[in-house]
Design a protein around this motif. Structure first.
Motif, PDB file in Angstrom:
ATOM      1  N   MET A  11       0.835  -1.177   0.000  1.00 18.93           N
ATOM      2  CA  MET A  11       0.000   0.000   0.000  1.00 18.93           C
ATOM      3  C   MET A  11       0.879   1.240   0.000  1.00 18.93           C
ATOM      4  O   MET A  11       1.989   1.226   0.519  1.00 18.93           O
ATOM      5  CB  MET A  11      -0.887   0.038   1.236  1.00 18.93           C
ATOM      6  CG  MET A  11      -2.023  -0.937   1.212  1.00 18.93           C
ATOM      7  SD  MET A  11      -3.126  -0.796   2.652  1.00 18.93           S
ATOM      8  CE  MET A  11      -3.469   0.919   2.763  1.00 18.93           C
ATOM      9  N   SER A  12       0.311   2.304  -0.554  1.00 23.66           N
ATOM     10  CA  SER A  12       0.977   3.597  -0.481  1.00 23.66           C
ATOM     11  C   SER A  12      -0.092   4.677  -0.492  1.00 23.66           C
ATOM     12  O   SER A  12      -1.248   4.424  -0.829  1.00 23.66           O
ATOM     13  CB  SER A  12       1.952   3.774  -1.645  1.00 23.66           C
ATOM     14  OG  SER A  12       1.257   3.780  -2.877  1.00 23.66           O
ATOM     15  N   TRP A  13       0.300   5.878  -0.099  1.00 20.06           N
ATOM     16  CA  TRP A  13      -0.628   7.000  -0.059  1.00 20.06           C
ATOM     17  C   TRP A  13       0.160   8.286  -0.213  1.00 20.06           C
ATOM     18  O   TRP A  13       1.368   8.318  -0.006  1.00 20.06           O
ATOM     19  CB  TRP A  13      -1.442   7.021   1.239  1.00 20.06           C
ATOM     20  CG  TRP A  13      -0.588   6.961   2.463  1.00 20.06           C
ATOM     21  CD1 TRP A  13      -0.052   8.008   3.152  1.00 20.06           C
ATOM     22  CD2 TRP A  13      -0.148   5.783   3.132  1.00 20.06           C
ATOM     23  NE1 TRP A  13       0.685   7.564   4.221  1.00 20.06           N
ATOM     24  CE2 TRP A  13       0.660   6.188   4.226  1.00 20.06           C
ATOM     25  CE3 TRP A  13      -0.340   4.421   2.919  1.00 20.06           C
ATOM     26  CZ2 TRP A  13       1.243   5.277   5.089  1.00 20.06           C
ATOM     27  CZ3 TRP A  13       0.255   3.529   3.785  1.00 20.06           C
ATOM     28  CH2 TRP A  13       1.024   3.960   4.855  1.00 20.06           C
ATOM     29  N   ASN A  14      -0.568   9.332  -0.590  1.00 25.97           N
ATOM     30  CA  ASN A  14       0.088  10.625  -0.702  1.00 25.97           C
ATOM     31  C   ASN A  14       0.059  11.329   0.649  1.00 25.97           C
ATOM     32  O   ASN A  14      -0.679  10.936   1.545  1.00 25.97           O
ATOM     33  CB  ASN A  14      -0.566  11.476  -1.789  1.00 25.97           C
ATOM     34  CG  ASN A  14      -1.978  11.912  -1.438  1.00 25.97           C
ATOM     35  OD1 ASN A  14      -2.701  11.243  -0.716  1.00 25.97           O
ATOM     36  ND2 ASN A  14      -2.382  13.049  -1.963  1.00 25.97           N
ATOM     37  N   SER A  15       0.877  12.322   0.812  1.00 24.61           N
ATOM     38  CA  SER A  15       0.916  13.137   2.029  1.00 24.61           C
ATOM     39  C   SER A  15       0.627  14.582   1.634  1.00 24.61           C
ATOM     40  O   SER A  15       1.550  15.367   1.411  1.00 24.61           O
ATOM     41  CB  SER A  15       2.285  13.049   2.709  1.00 24.61           C
ATOM     42  OG  SER A  15       2.541  11.748   3.141  1.00 24.61           O
ATOM     43  N   PRO A  16      -0.654  14.917   1.524  1.00 19.75           N
ATOM     44  CA  PRO A  16      -0.992  16.261   1.051  1.00 19.75           C
ATOM     45  C   PRO A  16      -0.600  17.333   2.067  1.00 19.75           C
ATOM     46  O   PRO A  16      -0.634  17.100   3.275  1.00 19.75           O
ATOM     47  CB  PRO A  16      -2.512  16.202   0.878  1.00 19.75           C
ATOM     48  CG  PRO A  16      -2.957  15.130   1.802  1.00 19.75           C
ATOM     49  CD  PRO A  16      -1.822  14.135   1.855  1.00 19.75           C
ATOM     50  N   GLU A  17      -0.214  18.477   1.560  1.00 17.07           N
ATOM     51  CA  GLU A  17       0.103  19.611   2.429  1.00 17.07           C
ATOM     52  C   GLU A  17      -1.152  20.401   2.783  1.00 17.07           C
ATOM     53  O   GLU A  17      -1.117  21.301   3.609  1.00 17.07           O
ATOM     54  CB  GLU A  17       1.126  20.514   1.745  1.00 17.07           C
ATOM     55  CG  GLU A  17       2.472  19.852   1.591  1.00 17.07           C
ATOM     56  CD  GLU A  17       3.502  20.780   0.983  1.00 17.07           C
ATOM     57  OE1 GLU A  17       3.358  22.015   1.114  1.00 17.07           O
ATOM     58  OE2 GLU A  17       4.447  20.272   0.380  1.00 17.07           O
TER      59      GLU A  17
ATOM     60  N   GLY B 228      -5.777  20.446   1.751  1.00 14.31           N
ATOM     61  CA  GLY B 228      -6.880  19.800   1.064  1.00 14.31           C
ATOM     62  C   GLY B 228      -7.692  18.913   1.979  1.00 14.31           C
ATOM     63  O   GLY B 228      -7.528  18.931   3.197  1.00 14.31           O
ATOM     64  N   PHE B 229      -8.525  18.124   1.359  1.00 11.02           N
ATOM     65  CA  PHE B 229      -9.508  17.347   2.110  1.00 11.02           C
ATOM     66  C   PHE B 229      -9.406  15.842   1.905  1.00 11.02           C
ATOM     67  O   PHE B 229     -10.178  15.100   2.499  1.00 11.02           O
ATOM     68  CB  PHE B 229     -10.916  17.800   1.713  1.00 11.02           C
ATOM     69  CG  PHE B 229     -11.159  19.253   1.949  1.00 11.02           C
ATOM     70  CD1 PHE B 229     -11.212  19.768   3.233  1.00 11.02           C
ATOM     71  CD2 PHE B 229     -11.329  20.119   0.884  1.00 11.02           C
ATOM     72  CE1 PHE B 229     -11.438  21.110   3.469  1.00 11.02           C
ATOM     73  CE2 PHE B 229     -11.558  21.466   1.110  1.00 11.02           C
ATOM     74  CZ  PHE B 229     -11.607  21.965   2.397  1.00 11.02           C
ATOM     75  N   PHE B 230      -8.487  15.379   1.061  1.00  7.15           N
ATOM     76  CA  PHE B 230      -8.469  13.968   0.696  1.00  7.15           C
ATOM     77  C   PHE B 230      -7.050  13.410   0.685  1.00  7.15           C
ATOM     78  O   PHE B 230      -6.089  14.126   0.450  1.00  7.15           O
ATOM     79  CB  PHE B 230      -9.062  13.766  -0.704  1.00  7.15           C
ATOM     80  CG  PHE B 230     -10.447  14.320  -0.839  1.00  7.15           C
ATOM     81  CD1 PHE B 230     -11.529  13.629  -0.338  1.00  7.15           C
ATOM     82  CD2 PHE B 230     -10.660  15.538  -1.455  1.00  7.15           C
ATOM     83  CE1 PHE B 230     -12.809  14.143  -0.451  1.00  7.15           C
ATOM     84  CE2 PHE B 230     -11.925  16.058  -1.581  1.00  7.15           C
ATOM     85  CZ  PHE B 230     -13.003  15.358  -1.070  1.00  7.15           C
ATOM     86  N   VAL B 231      -6.970  12.105   0.892  1.00  8.47           N
ATOM     87  CA  VAL B 231      -5.731  11.358   0.758  1.00  8.47           C
ATOM     88  C   VAL B 231      -5.997  10.255  -0.260  1.00  8.47           C
ATOM     89  O   VAL B 231      -7.001   9.546  -0.157  1.00  8.47           O
ATOM     90  CB  VAL B 231      -5.306  10.738   2.113  1.00  8.47           C
ATOM     91  CG1 VAL B 231      -4.095   9.849   1.948  1.00  8.47           C
ATOM     92  CG2 VAL B 231      -5.052  11.830   3.137  1.00  8.47           C
ATOM     93  N   ALA B 232      -5.128  10.110  -1.247  1.00  7.80           N
ATOM     94  CA  ALA B 232      -5.236   9.026  -2.226  1.00  7.80           C
ATOM     95  C   ALA B 232      -4.450   7.829  -1.701  1.00  7.80           C
ATOM     96  O   ALA B 232      -3.313   7.971  -1.262  1.00  7.80           O
ATOM     97  CB  ALA B 232      -4.699   9.467  -3.573  1.00  7.80           C
TER      98      ALA B 232
ATOM     99  N   CYS C  72     -10.676  13.516   4.796  1.00 14.00           N
ATOM    100  CA  CYS C  72     -10.259  13.849   6.163  1.00 14.00           C
ATOM    101  C   CYS C  72     -10.717  15.251   6.536  1.00 14.00           C
ATOM    102  O   CYS C  72     -10.227  15.844   7.490  1.00 14.00           O
ATOM    103  CB  CYS C  72      -8.737  13.723   6.297  1.00 14.00           C
ATOM    104  SG  CYS C  72      -7.805  14.672   5.102  1.00 14.00           S
ATOM    105  N   SER C  73     -11.684  15.781   5.806  1.00 15.63           N
ATOM    106  CA  SER C  73     -12.065  17.180   5.961  1.00 15.63           C
ATOM    107  C   SER C  73     -12.922  17.462   7.188  1.00 15.63           C
ATOM    108  O   SER C  73     -12.885  18.573   7.702  1.00 15.63           O
ATOM    109  CB  SER C  73     -12.802  17.651   4.708  1.00 15.63           C
ATOM    110  OG  SER C  73     -13.981  16.892   4.527  1.00 15.63           O
ATOM    111  N   ALA C  74     -13.672  16.497   7.677  1.00 18.72           N
ATOM    112  CA  ALA C  74     -14.616  16.786   8.759  1.00 18.72           C
ATOM    113  C   ALA C  74     -14.309  15.988  10.021  1.00 18.72           C
ATOM    114  O   ALA C  74     -15.189  15.792  10.848  1.00 18.72           O
ATOM    115  CB  ALA C  74     -16.038  16.498   8.289  1.00 18.72           C
ATOM    116  N   LEU C  75     -13.065  15.519  10.166  1.00 19.19           N
ATOM    117  CA  LEU C  75     -12.717  14.677  11.302  1.00 19.19           C
ATOM    118  C   LEU C  75     -11.619  15.312  12.143  1.00 19.19           C
ATOM    119  O   LEU C  75     -10.690  15.906  11.612  1.00 19.19           O
ATOM    120  CB  LEU C  75     -12.220  13.307  10.812  1.00 19.19           C
ATOM    121  CG  LEU C  75     -13.204  12.468  10.006  1.00 19.19           C
ATOM    122  CD1 LEU C  75     -12.516  11.234   9.476  1.00 19.19           C
ATOM    123  CD2 LEU C  75     -14.403  12.101  10.846  1.00 19.19           C
ATOM    124  N   GLY C  76     -11.740  15.132  13.441  1.00 20.81           N
ATOM    125  CA  GLY C  76     -10.678  15.545  14.347  1.00 20.81           C
ATOM    126  C   GLY C  76      -9.634  14.450  14.464  1.00 20.81           C
ATOM    127  O   GLY C  76      -9.846  13.328  13.983  1.00 20.81           O
TER     128      GLY C  76
END
Length: 86
Positions: free
Chosen positions: A1-7, A9-13, A64-68
């Protein structure tokens, strides 16, 4: 598995080792209470010349936009359980 690390925004791919289908999303929601979005809903493989457009992708989008932070930790634990089951 892999994922991006956005700086920002609201989403992780997330790239996963299984086909990301609507049926997989249904199992994730029903059995693990985790929703995500299959990237094939946003990607036209036929138009890009990389496929016919009917092949499932192995990438999904987590919001991940609406979560603490505490909610994210719990959701990631449930998501990991889904991935292991898939």
């Amino acid at each position: 598995m892999s994922w991006n690390s956005p700086e920002g925004g609201f989403f992780v791919a997330v790239d996963v080792p299984f086909d990301v289908t609507d049926a997989a999303l249904e199992r994730s929601a029903r059995d693990h209470h985790v929703l995500w979005t299959p990237l094939h809903h946003f990607y036209d493989a036929a138009a890009s010349g990389t496929g016919t457009g009917i092949e499932p992708l192995r990438c999904l989008r987590l919001s991940c936009s609406a979560l603490g932070p505490e909610d994210i930790e719990e959701a990631l634990d449930r998501f990991a359980a889904f991935v292991r089951s898939a």
